[in-house]
Design a protein around this motif. Structure first.
Motif, PDB file in Angstrom:
ATOM      1  N   GLU A 288       0.815  -1.215   0.000  1.00 13.14           N
ATOM      2  CA  GLU A 288       0.000   0.000   0.000  1.00 13.14           C
ATOM      3  C   GLU A 288       0.852   1.269   0.000  1.00 13.14           C
ATOM      4  OE1 GLU A 288      -3.520   0.634   2.860  1.00 13.14           O
ATOM      5  OE2 GLU A 288      -3.552  -1.481   2.254  1.00 13.14           O
ATOM      6  N   ARG A 289       1.918   1.218   0.802  1.00  8.81           N
ATOM      7  CA  ARG A 289       2.802   2.380   0.886  1.00  8.81           C
ATOM      8  C   ARG A 289       3.516   2.612  -0.445  1.00  8.81           C
ATOM      9  NH1 ARG A 289       7.654   3.306   1.721  1.00  8.81           N
ATOM     10  NH2 ARG A 289       8.226   1.143   2.098  1.00  8.81           N
ATOM     11  N   GLU A 292       1.105   4.134  -2.987  1.00  6.83           N
ATOM     12  CA  GLU A 292       0.884   5.562  -2.715  1.00  6.83           C
ATOM     13  C   GLU A 292       2.069   6.398  -3.185  1.00  6.83           C
ATOM     14  OE1 GLU A 292      -1.789   7.265  -1.911  1.00  6.83           O
ATOM     15  OE2 GLU A 292      -2.772   5.311  -2.108  1.00  6.83           O
ATOM     16  N   LYS A 295       1.988   6.613  -6.894  1.00  3.50           N
ATOM     17  CA  LYS A 295       0.849   7.453  -7.305  1.00  3.50           C
ATOM     18  C   LYS A 295       1.203   8.932  -7.197  1.00  3.50           C
ATOM     19  CE  LYS A 295      -4.128   7.341  -6.290  1.00  3.50           C
ATOM     20  NZ  LYS A 295      -5.033   6.780  -5.248  1.00  3.50           N
ATOM     21  N   ARG A 296       1.920   9.295  -6.118  1.00  6.61           N
ATOM     22  CA  ARG A 296       2.321  10.700  -5.931  1.00  6.61           C
ATOM     23  C   ARG A 296       3.207  11.180  -7.075  1.00  6.61           C
ATOM     24  NH1 ARG A 296       2.640   9.303  -0.458  1.00  6.61           N
ATOM     25  NH2 ARG A 296       4.856   8.875  -0.604  1.00  6.61           N
TER      26      ARG A 296
END
Ligand SMILES: *Cc1c(COP(=O)(O)O)cnc(C)c1O
Length: 372
Positions: A288-289, A292, A295-296
């Motif tokens: 998940e990290r 993210e 995605k950033r």
């Protein structure tokens, strides 16, 4: 950056696609028209299969194959729990019981060594999945299957080779999908069944069109599983560049693997296999990290698949529990698919590589900090 860039592909094949669609508009045979027959002949030639039966989706291809084998209530069909839901769903839809066999954690495909223990007197077929673009071990599966028919879910493996043979032509029936983002995709839904047996092929042709043997003469139950001529026209245009695209996919995968080696777990292709990389799928801790962080930086990712089939609420009735298929459950926690298509640029891959490296290393140093 796109996960699968279908517009880049369209720009290259626009003339051929537009001409093919226009021809359908002019002749007006919109369903099962001459383009469908041409597509079937071309796919049969490419795979070396005697018969190709184009149909409305990959899901329909699986349904039609199972119906041709007369799978129904009381029957068991063995498959992988680490797959897209359609594989399992079509078995259950016919009233049969999906029986799972765990995957080989290196290829993510059904582990043939575990097959014998799952077979009972009710086992009627085995349906391995050729996941992410590389074929399951069909020789070992055939040996364990004995006389039982094997159906390949080749939705992700059009164009892949196994010991020199073609995916879709490795067992009694092969089923593929032409969903737009698959290695060979159209501009809507589509799929195909492959077989060498004349009788099975005839059954599948009838089932595809309401069990019709001749017009309005219905000799068995079937479905509306026909392919549109426009989709066949699109596929014929795409086949003109398909072999080149498979080479490009391999180049993209090689660049990824060279960049990511030692940073994350990269795909492992078994000896004798080629992969068409329907997905380029890595494994990471703390997914998940990582998602993210990517995605950033504007990098899209996907998880194929976050929940193994035996843990899906829809299949709670089968009575399986967490821990029953540890390799599948572990993969479901860890896999991450990166952008993958033939036209992915090296500089975009480098950007993805840097972002991934940063994300993985910052996770490792945070872990060290918490320990010290
Ligand atoms: C895509 C896919 C299907 C279903 O194909 P559709 O054309 O979307 O119906 C079935 N099995 C697997 C493994 C898939 O990836």
């Amino acid at each position: 950056m796109e996960f699968v860039d279908l517009k880049a592909q369209y720009r290259l094949i626009k003339q051929s696609v537009d001409a093919g669609i226009h021809a359908v508009l002019e002749h007006g045979q919109y369903i099962l028209g001459p383009e469908v027959a041409r597509l079937e002949a071309e796919l049969a030639r490419r795979t070396g299969s005697k018969h190709c039966i184009a149909c409305a989706s990959g899901t329909d291809a699986l349904l039609i194959a199972l119906m041709a084998l007369e799978i129904g209530p009381g029957d068991e069909v063995i498959t992988s729990p680490f797959t897209f839901i359609a594989t399992v769903e079509m078995i259950a839809l016919l009233g049969a019981r999906p029986v799972f066999v765990d995957i080989d954690p290196k290829t993510y495909n059904l582990d043939p060594a575990k097959l014998a223990a799952a077979m009972t007197e009710r086992t009627r077929a085995i349906m391995p999945v050729s996941l992410y673009g590389q074929c399951a071990d069909f020789d070992a599966i055939a040996e364990a299957a004995g006389k039982l028919p094997v159906i390949e879910d080749a939705a992700q493996s059009s164009g892949a080779r196994y010991k020199g043979r073609q995916s879709c032509n490795l067992s009694a029936i092969g089923c593929t999908s032409f969903f737009p983002s698959k290695p060979l995709g159209c501009y809507g839904d589509g799929g195909a069944c492959f077989a060498n047996d004349d009788h099975l092929a005839e059954l599948m042709r009838e089932i595809r069109n309401h069990g019709q043997a001749s017009r309005y003469h219905h000799v068995r139950l079937g479905v509306n599983g026909r392919l549109d001529s426009m989709q066949a026209a699109v596929l014929l245009a795409k086949l003109e560049v398909f072999d080149r695209e498979l080479e490009l996919r391999e180049e993209v995968a090689k660049r990824y693997s060279a960049r990511l080696k030692g940073i994350v777990q990269t795909p492992w292709i078994a000896e004798g296999n080629t992969s068409v990389y329907a997905q380029y799928t890595i494994e990471v801790d703390e997914r998940e990290r990582v998602v993210e962080a990517l995605k950033r930086e504007g990098i899209p990712t996907a998880v194929h698949y976050p929940v193994a089939a035996h843990m899906q609420p829809a299949f709670a009735g089968l009575g399986y529990r967490a821990g029953d298929f540890p390799a599948s459950e572990r993969a479901a926690q860890r896999v991450l698919s990166l952008p993958m298509h033939p036209y992915l640029r090296a500089e975009d891959q480098e950007k993805i590589g840097m972002a991934l490296e940063r994300a993985v290393k910052s996770g490792a140093s945070a872990l060290l900090d918490s320990v010290c």
